[in-house]
Scaffold this motif. Structure first.
Motif, short mmCIF file in Angstrom:
data_model
loop_
_atom_site.label_atom_id
_atom_site.label_comp_id
_atom_site.label_asym_id
_atom_site.label_seq_id
_atom_site.Cartn_x
_atom_site.Cartn_y
_atom_site.Cartn_z
N ALA A 106 0.75 -0.90 -0.57
CA ALA A 106 0.38 -0.05 -0.14
C ALA A 106 1.07 1.03 -0.28
O ALA A 106 0.49 2.10 -0.64
CB ALA A 106 -0.68 -0.25 1.26
N ARG A 107 1.54 1.18 0.46
CA ARG A 107 3.32 2.06 0.44
C ARG A 107 3.55 2.62 -0.42
O ARG A 107 3.87 3.45 -1.13
CB ARG A 107 3.85 2.25 1.59
N GLU A 108 4.19 1.51 -1.36
CA GLU A 108 4.02 2.26 -2.46
C GLU A 108 3.53 2.16 -3.59
O GLU A 108 3.69 3.07 -4.25
CB GLU A 108 5.35 0.05 -2.80
N ALA A 109 2.76 1.83 -3.43
CA ALA A 109 1.74 2.66 -4.52
C ALA A 109 1.53 3.84 -4.36
O ALA A 109 1.24 4.36 -5.07
CB ALA A 109 0.18 1.62 -4.27
N ALA A 110 1.33 3.69 -2.96
CA ALA A 110 1.45 5.45 -2.46
C ALA A 110 1.93 5.96 -2.91
O ALA A 110 1.72 7.29 -3.86
CB ALA A 110 0.41 5.69 -0.75
N ARG A 111 2.93 5.62 -2.77
CA ARG A 111 3.97 6.45 -3.41
C ARG A 111 4.06 6.34 -5.34
O ARG A 111 4.71 8.28 -5.20
CB ARG A 111 5.11 6.05 -2.41
N ALA A 112 3.92 5.66 -5.29
CA ALA A 112 4.14 5.36 -7.16
C ALA A 112 2.91 6.14 -7.74
O ALA A 112 2.78 7.06 -8.68
CB ALA A 112 3.56 4.23 -7.58
N LYS A 113 1.74 6.66 -6.99
CA LYS A 113 0.15 7.54 -7.19
C LYS A 113 0.53 8.85 -6.98
O LYS A 113 0.67 9.49 -7.88
CB LYS A 113 -0.86 6.94 -5.96
N LYS A 114 1.66 9.53 -5.60
CA LYS A 114 2.08 10.66 -6.04
C LYS A 114 2.98 11.40 -6.64
O LYS A 114 3.00 11.82 -7.16
CB LYS A 114 2.30 10.55 -3.99
N GLN A 116 3.24 10.29 -10.00
CA GLN A 116 2.52 10.39 -11.31
C GLN A 116 1.99 11.52 -10.80
O GLN A 116 1.66 12.26 -12.42
CB GLN A 116 1.47 8.81 -11.26
N GLU A 117 1.04 11.56 -9.70
CA GLU A 117 0.60 13.12 -9.98
C GLU A 117 1.38 14.35 -10.25
O GLU A 117 1.19 15.38 -10.74
CB GLU A 117 -0.56 13.10 -8.21
N PHE A 118 2.14 14.80 -9.42
CA PHE A 118 3.09 15.09 -9.84
C PHE A 118 3.99 15.66 -11.02
O PHE A 118 3.87 16.17 -11.60
CB PHE A 118 4.57 14.80 -8.86
N GLU A 119 4.26 13.85 -11.87
CA GLU A 119 4.72 13.93 -12.68
C GLU A 119 3.55 14.94 -13.43
O GLU A 119 3.88 15.76 -14.84
CB GLU A 119 5.18 13.34 -13.73
N GLN A 120 2.12 14.47 -13.38
CA GLN A 120 1.18 14.75 -14.42
C GLN A 120 0.88 16.38 -14.07
O GLN A 120 0.53 17.11 -15.48
CB GLN A 120 -0.06 14.50 -14.50
#
Length: 222
Positions: A106-114, A116-120
């Motif tokens: 869950a932590r890894e997924a949250a970091r990956a999502k952040k 991705q959002e930052f890059e977008q």
């Protein structure tokens, strides 16, 4: 047959007592009998004593057997408790391991999502800055495909609709904004209403049944 034997022994005893009687008027008779016969006739004192000893020792033996069974039962109970504790410890450890693995994912997924959002957001911000440097605001029209409330769910729905519009109408810019008091998704920059209405027919055919034309400020090239 047992009754006859008892009657015979009783007569023999009476006869011996009669013979041993000291009668002054007659001669003296001495009768000697073996210990086995005496025990048979009168009963053995030793047998009685042995029987009493056996009866006295029997409760002690019963208590010893009972205490032995109780010790065995307690030992088996402790062994069962130990086995149960060992099994529970193994199950708890497995559950903790699975829980830690879920939390790590869950932590890894949250970091990956952040990320991705930052890059977008970075790409969108750069695009907006570039667009703003070569554009200006003007009066015009846009097609609105979603208008919800002010909740997070409404924001997520507006973003979802925006992503869908991008795939179906890639040549038009998409705007997901909070226009108080609701989240909305609009797209396009039309100088006149006729152009927006013409495209609106196609938008509704593609599944956006609640789409409509909105008069608003638009962005146009300088």
């Amino acid at each position: 047959m047992a009754a006859s034997l008892c009657l015979t022994i009783a007569h023999a005893q009476t006869f011996l007592d009669h013979l041993q009687n000291d009668d002054k008027s007659s001669g003296q008779v001495s009768v000697k009998q073996s210990e086995d016969i005496s025990n048979l006739v009168n009963g053995s004192g030793k047998s009685k004593e042995q029987g009493s000893k056996q009866e006295a020792t029997r409760p002690s033996e019963d208590r010893s057997r009972q205490e032995s069974r109780q010790r065995e039962s307690r030992s088996e109970s402790r062994q069962r408790d130990y086995d149960r504790e060992q099994g529970s410890s193994a199950e708890d450890e497995a559950r903790d391991k699975a829980r830690r693995e879920r939390e790590r994912k869950a932590r890894e997924a949250a970091r990956a999502k952040k990320m991705q959002e930052f890059e977008q957001n970075t790409d969108a911000s750069s695009s907006r800055k570039k667009l703003m440097s070569n554009s200006k605001r003007a009066k015009g029209y846009r097609i609105q495909v979603f208008a919800g409330g002010n909740t997070r769910a409404d924001r997520a729905k507006a973003q979802e609709m925006g992503a869908l519009v991008k795939t179906k109408f890639p040549g038009h810019p998409v705007y997901v904004h909070f226009y108080s008091p609701r989240w909305c998704c609009r797209f396009g920059n039309f100088r006149n209403q006729e152009a927006a209405t013409k495209l609106l027919k196609k938008v509704k055919k593609d599944g956006f049944k609640n789409a409509c034309v909105i008069k608003t400020a638009i962005t146009v090239n300088k």
